[in-house]
Design a protein around this motif. Structure first.
Motif, PDB file in Angstrom:
ATOM      1  N   ILE A  12       0.841  -1.204   0.000  1.00  0.00           N
ATOM      2  CA  ILE A  12       0.000   0.000   0.000  1.00  0.00           C
ATOM      3  C   ILE A  12       0.876   1.254   0.000  1.00  0.00           C
ATOM      4  O   ILE A  12       0.644   2.182  -0.779  1.00  0.00           O
ATOM      5  CB  ILE A  12      -0.974  -0.008   1.197  1.00  0.00           C
ATOM      6  N   ALA A  13       1.888   1.272   0.857  1.00  0.00           N
ATOM      7  CA  ALA A  13       2.778   2.444   0.929  1.00  0.00           C
ATOM      8  C   ALA A  13       3.482   2.665  -0.403  1.00  0.00           C
ATOM      9  O   ALA A  13       3.576   3.806  -0.880  1.00  0.00           O
ATOM     10  CB  ALA A  13       3.795   2.260   2.053  1.00  0.00           C
ATOM     11  N   GLN A  14       3.978   1.592  -1.020  1.00  0.00           N
ATOM     12  CA  GLN A  14       4.670   1.727  -2.295  1.00  0.00           C
ATOM     13  C   GLN A  14       3.717   2.196  -3.388  1.00  0.00           C
ATOM     14  O   GLN A  14       4.051   3.061  -4.192  1.00  0.00           O
ATOM     15  CB  GLN A  14       5.332   0.405  -2.701  1.00  0.00           C
ATOM     16  N   ASP A  18       4.066   5.612  -5.589  1.00  0.00           N
ATOM     17  CA  ASP A  18       4.200   5.574  -7.047  1.00  0.00           C
ATOM     18  C   ASP A  18       3.009   6.204  -7.781  1.00  0.00           C
ATOM     19  O   ASP A  18       3.109   6.508  -8.971  1.00  0.00           O
ATOM     20  CB  ASP A  18       4.402   4.145  -7.536  1.00  0.00           C
ATOM     21  N   ALA A  19       1.882   6.353  -7.116  1.00  0.00           N
ATOM     22  CA  ALA A  19       0.685   6.917  -7.759  1.00  0.00           C
ATOM     23  C   ALA A  19       0.992   8.324  -8.277  1.00  0.00           C
ATOM     24  O   ALA A  19       1.786   9.039  -7.676  1.00  0.00           O
ATOM     25  CB  ALA A  19      -0.469   6.949  -6.765  1.00  0.00           C
ATOM     26  N   PRO A  20       0.450   8.693  -9.412  1.00  0.00           N
ATOM     27  CA  PRO A  20      -0.660   8.057 -10.103  1.00  0.00           C
ATOM     28  C   PRO A  20      -0.248   6.915 -11.039  1.00  0.00           C
ATOM     29  O   PRO A  20      -1.092   6.342 -11.705  1.00  0.00           O
ATOM     30  CB  PRO A  20      -1.276   9.205 -10.906  1.00  0.00           C
ATOM     31  N   HIS A  21       1.041   6.580 -11.094  1.00  0.00           N
ATOM     32  CA  HIS A  21       1.466   5.450 -11.923  1.00  0.00           C
ATOM     33  C   HIS A  21       1.224   4.132 -11.196  1.00  0.00           C
ATOM     34  O   HIS A  21       1.179   4.103  -9.964  1.00  0.00           O
ATOM     35  CB  HIS A  21       2.953   5.570 -12.285  1.00  0.00           C
ATOM     36  N   GLU A  22       1.101   3.062 -11.967  1.00  0.00           N
ATOM     37  CA  GLU A  22       0.989   1.746 -11.361  1.00  0.00           C
ATOM     38  C   GLU A  22       2.323   1.371 -10.735  1.00  0.00           C
ATOM     39  O   GLU A  22       3.384   1.639 -11.296  1.00  0.00           O
ATOM     40  CB  GLU A  22       0.593   0.694 -12.406  1.00  0.00           C
ATOM     41  N   SER A  23       2.261   0.757  -9.571  1.00  0.00           N
ATOM     42  CA  SER A  23       3.433   0.222  -8.894  1.00  0.00           C
ATOM     43  C   SER A  23       3.459  -1.278  -9.180  1.00  0.00           C
ATOM     44  O   SER A  23       2.416  -1.869  -9.486  1.00  0.00           O
ATOM     45  CB  SER A  23       3.294   0.472  -7.385  1.00  0.00           C
ATOM     46  N   HIS A  79      -3.577  -0.772  -9.098  1.00  0.00           N
ATOM     47  CA  HIS A  79      -4.533  -0.059  -9.938  1.00  0.00           C
ATOM     48  C   HIS A  79      -4.875   1.209  -9.163  1.00  0.00           C
ATOM     49  O   HIS A  79      -5.712   1.175  -8.256  1.00  0.00           O
ATOM     50  CB  HIS A  79      -5.792  -0.888 -10.195  1.00  0.00           C
ATOM     51  N   PRO A  80      -4.221   2.329  -9.470  1.00  0.00           N
ATOM     52  CA  PRO A  80      -4.437   3.555  -8.693  1.00  0.00           C
ATOM     53  C   PRO A  80      -5.885   4.059  -8.703  1.00  0.00           C
ATOM     54  O   PRO A  80      -6.322   4.658  -7.724  1.00  0.00           O
ATOM     55  CB  PRO A  80      -3.506   4.570  -9.352  1.00  0.00           C
TER      56      PRO A  80
END
Length: 133
Positions: A12-14, A18-23, A79-80
């Motif tokens: 969740i933290a990662q 990274d949002a709005p990009h997919e991590s 999936h942001p």
């Protein structure tokens, strides 16, 4: 697959970072299906709708897992802004039926984490790991 709470919190933290990009990354663990590590990898697409791993990162993850006596249990990504379910692209790209595909949704600020077995472009099994209402 069993994902300890502290690893879910790492994901969740990662994903939020990274949002709005997919991590994205791999979940490494035991042959019995217990996740021991999140192995984060850069989304080289830098996209909010899809992700790709660099091949050199995938090989590094495999070497790391082997050095610790672990195996790759799941490919995970976030999936942001959409639900925790495979997109059509996710289904098309899921080529390894021996692992799970975990998707962490951050939709509406309510994290949800599910993992899926995918074979022949279809979901054949779903496990719920975190459901936030």
């Amino acid at each position: 697959m069993i994902i300890p709470q502290h690893i879910i919190e790492e994901l969740i933290a990662q994903a939020k970072k990274d949002a709005p990009h997919e991590s994205c990354g791999y979940l490494l663990g035991t042959a019995e299906g217990e996740v021991r590590e999140n192995y984060w990898m850069e989304n080289i697409d830098h996209s909010s709708e899809h992700f790709s791993f660099a091949p050199k990162d995938q090989f590094a993850a495999l070497r790391h897992a082997r050095s610790k006596g672990l195996t790759i249990l799941a490919n995970w990504h976030s999936h942001p802004a959409s639900p925790s379910r495979p997109s059509q692209e996710d289904l098309r790209l899921a080529q390894d039926p021996s692992i799970r595909y975990a998707i962490l949704s951050l939709l509406d600020g309510k994290p949800n984490l599910n993992s899926f077995k995918i074979a022949g472009g279809k979901v054949v099994d779903k496990e719920v790991h975190l459901r936030t209402e």
